[in-house]
Design an enzyme around this catalytic site. Structure first.
Site, PDB file in Angstrom:
ATOM      1  N   ASP A 130      -7.223   1.449   0.458  1.00  0.00           N
ATOM      2  CA  ASP A 130      -5.893   0.929   0.797  1.00  0.00           C
ATOM      3  C   ASP A 130      -5.541  -0.286  -0.060  1.00  0.00           C
ATOM      4  OD1 ASP A 130      -5.723   2.877   2.720  1.00  0.00           O
ATOM      5  OD2 ASP A 130      -6.122   1.544   4.410  1.00  0.00           O
ATOM      6  N   GLU A 142      -4.458   0.707  -3.564  1.00  0.00           N
ATOM      7  CA  GLU A 142      -3.057   1.153  -3.570  1.00  0.00           C
ATOM      8  C   GLU A 142      -2.115  -0.042  -3.507  1.00  0.00           C
ATOM      9  OE1 GLU A 142      -3.429   5.609  -1.615  1.00  0.00           O
ATOM     10  OE2 GLU A 142      -2.949   3.916  -0.299  1.00  0.00           O
ATOM     11  N   GLU A 150       0.837  -1.206   0.000  1.00  0.00           N
ATOM     12  CA  GLU A 150       0.000   0.000   0.000  1.00  0.00           C
ATOM     13  C   GLU A 150       0.869   1.251   0.000  1.00  0.00           C
ATOM     14  OE1 GLU A 150      -2.527   2.510   3.255  1.00  0.00           O
ATOM     15  OE2 GLU A 150      -2.416   0.331   3.511  1.00  0.00           O
ATOM     16  N   ASP A 193       0.861   3.862  -3.086  1.00  0.00           N
ATOM     17  CA  ASP A 193       0.472   5.253  -2.869  1.00  0.00           C
ATOM     18  C   ASP A 193       1.428   6.195  -3.595  1.00  0.00           C
ATOM     19  OD1 ASP A 193      -0.968   7.444  -1.351  1.00  0.00           O
ATOM     20  OD2 ASP A 193       1.043   7.709  -0.555  1.00  0.00           O
TER      21      ASP A 193
END
Length: 245
Positions: free
Chosen positions: A116, A119, A43, A47
């Site tokens: 989440d 990502e 994650e 991101d």
């Protein structure tokens, strides 16, 4: 075809089985299964790739936009709400490994968990393939959102916009009628927005506030169809009683 294979097909990427499982492993599941690795590192990686890819795409596609406008559009499409909307469209929630507690509280539909996980899937695409493959995935997922003239439903306070619009057009008083449904641990809410006694929009969410926002976004499609853009893809919306864009 297993659900997770279907997910890869919808994503349009190949991710090896081990990395895919890691990307879909929520910390609640890891905790209940002996502290196995979670998707949090993927994650974190995803991101960064998401932010860079969106920034690069915006910079190249919109050469005339100011820094402020670019930042606004980027913030909208990398928001939790936008990523969760994409995840719901892809059916990601059905594929996430969740602990018992999250399962009984409808964790597969929680915006934070869905965002989440999206990502993490971006990060997994990079690990299993390349940065270019991950960048292309991001553009495919969020590209349509970036073309919305109203700067994307995912980043807009539609309740405020509707309130201002109703006042400017002298449409009458705004009223949200909200009803809840389902057990306490997995309750959903449906809001109907009426202006001057006329219903314009309906939306469903995991909280009263979320349902009201979606109903306001739905109403905006009716009142300002020329600016509705991608609003119709926001989860929780139905065709409004007042019509459709």
């Amino acid at each position: 075809m297993p659900a997770r294979d279907e997910l890869l097909k919808r994503l349009g990427v190949d991710i090896d089985a081990e990395t895919l499982r890691l990307a879909l492993t929520h910390r609640s599941y890891a905790y209940e299964n002996g502290g196995i690795p979670t998707n949090e590192r993927l994650e974190f990686l995803g991101d960064s790739i998401l932010g860079f890819s969106v920034t690069d795409h915006l910079y190249r596609k919109y050469p005339d936009l100011s820094e402020g406008e670019l930042a606004k559009r980027r913030a909208a499409v990398v928001s939790t709400r936008a990523l969760a909307a994409i995840a719901r469209r892809l059916g990601v929630g059905e594929c996430i490994y969740l602990g018992h507690g999250e399962k009984v509280t409808n964790g597969k539909n929680k915006s934070s968990i869905l965002a989440d996980t999206m990502e993490a899937l971006i990060g997994a695409t990079y690990i299993s393939n390349s940065l270019e493959e991950a960048r292309c995935l991001v553009v495919r997922l969020v590209g349509p959102l970036l073309d919305d003239a109203a700067v994307m439903g995912a980043g807009t306070d539609w309740k405020t916009h509707i309130q201002e619009l109703a006042a400017n057009r002298q449409l009458g008083a705004i009223h949200y009628a909200v009803v809840g449904d389902g057990p306490d641990h997995a309750r959903t809410y449906t809001a109907t927005l009426s202006i001057g006694g006329v219903p314009y929009g309906t939306g469903t969410g995991n909280s009263k506030k979320e349902a009201e926002q979606y109903s306001a976004a739905d109403a905006w499609k009716v009142l300002c169809p020329e600016e509705s853009g991608v609003i119709g893809s926001v989860p929780g919306q139905r065709e409004s009683a007042g019509g459709s864009a």
